[in-house]
Design an enzyme around this catalytic site. Structure first.
Site, PDB file in Angstrom:
ATOM      1  N   LYS A 156      43.960  40.455   9.584  1.00  0.00           N
ATOM      2  CA  LYS A 156      42.960  39.590   9.555  1.00  0.00           C
ATOM      3  C   LYS A 156      43.585  38.102   9.515  1.00  0.00           C
ATOM      4  O   LYS A 156      44.586  38.052   8.831  1.00  0.00           O
ATOM      5  CB  LYS A 156      42.089  39.630   8.596  1.00  0.00           C
ATOM      6  CG  LYS A 156      40.639  38.793   8.609  1.00  0.00           C
ATOM      7  CD  LYS A 156      39.792  39.129   9.605  1.00  0.00           C
ATOM      8  CE  LYS A 156      38.927  40.407   9.344  1.00  0.00           C
ATOM      9  NZ  LYS A 156      37.832  40.652  10.286  1.00  0.00           N
TER      10      LYS A 156
HETATM   11  N1  GLU Z   1      36.640  40.713  13.788  1.00  0.00           N
HETATM   12  C1  GLU Z   1      36.024  41.935  14.263  1.00  0.00           C
HETATM   13  C2  GLU Z   1      36.176  43.180  13.035  1.00  0.00           C
HETATM   14  O1  GLU Z   1      36.102  42.599  11.866  1.00  0.00           O
HETATM   15  C3  GLU Z   1      36.773  42.623  15.534  1.00  0.00           C
HETATM   16  C4  GLU Z   1      38.280  42.872  15.334  1.00  0.00           C
HETATM   17  C5  GLU Z   1      39.025  43.432  16.708  1.00  0.00           C
HETATM   18  O2  GLU Z   1      38.454  43.341  17.477  1.00  0.00           O
HETATM   19  O3  GLU Z   1      40.246  43.359  16.517  1.00  0.00           O
HETATM   20  O4  GLU Z   1      36.124  43.983  13.149  1.00  0.00           O
END
Ligand code: GLU
Length: 419
Positions: free
Chosen positions: A107
């Site tokens: 993240k």
């Molecule tokens: N931000 C999204 C999540 O929390 C998607 C992450 C992604 O597609 O890599 O799952």
């Protein structure tokens, strides 16, 4: 360190502890799975439109990479902190393991309020942030994607910046791109579609269906608004929604498309002039509905809210919306809560499908993408319900974490410890 980020990490570790007794994981591996493998903090000096220079803070964290490259979104929000990014990267590692994507977790985030920034300022922050983390990311290393307040536009800028440094175009370094740049059909609505699929599955499990269900959705951003529109298509009656400016409630149902259009055009829920009562975010959480979908920030379902909420079922579209204390109350009150790591996994599943298409230089149709998403989520849901029954875990979250821990533990056992 903010309280919010700190407690998100503590909450995740508590969720892991609760699953440990059911999972086949050694103490050594379990301890390793509680900590990130790498976290980077970057300072991002940026020229504002008015000529002033400001320094923003950005982060990228990689967590639990035994099963493949790191994967997860990038959020722009004033509450972003290193601890929050670490916790959310950890949740991504469990999410990816649960739905069996060949990825670890990641993240990233920038501490900023996009409402106070122009398009050009956001572009400069995005490019500077990408430069700051570019040695850490890569199509086989760590693949960013959208999260809160980022979308295809920011992913295009990230892809461009990364590609400029590498000297050739590398679409597969990020997912959630515009379709014209190698994005996949279906990615924009994927997380909301996943929430709708999972809501239908949990209703069916309880002998119900969306067309006899009332739904309240806290948060009407990308995830909440797509979940609302797609659940309405499946027959559900969406009676309430909200944003930071407050909520709206109409027992006969709100027009999910009209509200979405207003928000997508930069409007706010407070300005909505359709027929409805005004409610607060707190009221929304306590509405007498069949399904409550928190689709905004973390920690909204606290112990107090859990004691007072009147929904029959909770489906977590946000990351980390329920605290462990609240989970205990929900178990006591027999209110099933489908955990975030399954309910909102639709986004990363379709990100994976985008990455697969990019690496093969091939294009799928929307129908193919949606069918693959539905199959993967349904299988993961069925496995979670089986684990819940077989292991007799107290709640669905513990069942989901047990399965995810098992996936990770197997990878660690097979790979062994270096050196
Ligand atoms: N931000 C999204 C999540 O929390 C998607 C992450 C992604 O597609 O890599 O799952």
């Amino acid at each position: 360190m903010t309280d919010n980020g700190d407690s998100t990490l503590e909450n995740m570790r508590t969720q892991m502890d609760r699953a440990q007794e059911y999972a086949q994981v050694t103490e050594n591996v379990f301890r390793r799975l509680k900590h990130p493998e790498r976290t980077l903090e970057v300072s991002l000096p940026m020229l504002l439109d008015n000529g002033e220079e400001r320094v923003f803070k950005g982060y990228r964290c990689q967590f639990g990479g035994a099963r493949g490259p790191y994967k997860g979104g990038v959020r722009y929000h004033p509450s972003v902190s290193m601890d929050e990014v670490i916790a959310l990267a950890g949740l991504m590692s469990f999410k990816n393991a649960l739905v069996k994507l060949p990825y670890g977790g990641a993240k990233g985030g920038v501490v900023c309020n996009t409402k106070d920034l122009s398009r050009d300022e956001i572009k400069r922050i995005t490019r500077r942030y990408t430069e700051g983390i570019r040695r850490m990311i890569g199509p086989k290393m760590d693949i960013p994607a959208p999260d809160m307040n980022t979308g295809p536009r920011e992913m295009a800028w990230m892809m461009d910046t990364y590609s400029v440094y590498e000297g050739y175009t590398i679409p597969e370094v990020v997912t959630g791109k515009p379709v014209e740049l190698g994005g996949t059909p279906g990615r924009v609505e994927a997380t909301g579609r996943g929430v709708a699929i999972i809501t239908e599955k949990i209703l069916e499990y309880h002998g119900r269906s969306p067309d006899d269900a009332t739904v309240a959705i806290q948060g009407y951003g990308n995830v909440g608004s797509w979940a609302g529109r797609l659940l309405a298509e499946r027959g559900a009656n969406i009676v309430a929604t909200s944003d930071v400016t407050g909520g709206i409630y109409n027992p006969d149902g709100i027009d999910t498309h009209e509200v979405a259009t207003q928000i997508e055009n930069g409007g706010q829920i407070a300005d909505y002039d359709g027929e409805c009562d005004r409610i607060s975010n707190d009221d929304l959480l306590r509405l007498d509905v069949d399904v409550l979908i928190p689709a905004a920030v973390s920690h909204v379902i606290t112990q107090d809210v859990a004691e007072e909420l009147r929904a029959d079922i909770v489906v977590e579209a946000a990351n980390g919306p329920t605290t462990p204390d609240a989970d205990d109350v929900l178990v006591e009150r027999d209110v099933p809560a489908v955990p975030d790591i399954l309910a909102n996994a639709g986004g990363v599943i379709v990100s994976y499908l985008e990455w697969v298409q990019n690496t093969q230089e091939y294009r799928w149709t929307l129908e193919e993408v949606n069918a693959d998403l539905e199959r993967r989520l349904s299988d993961a849901f069925d496995e979670m319900m089986d684990a819940y029954a077989d292991y007799e875990t107290p709640d669905l979250r513990t069942a989901a974490f047990t399965l995810a821990l098992d996936q990770q533990a197997t990878a660690h056992a097979q790979r062994g410890l270096f050196p």
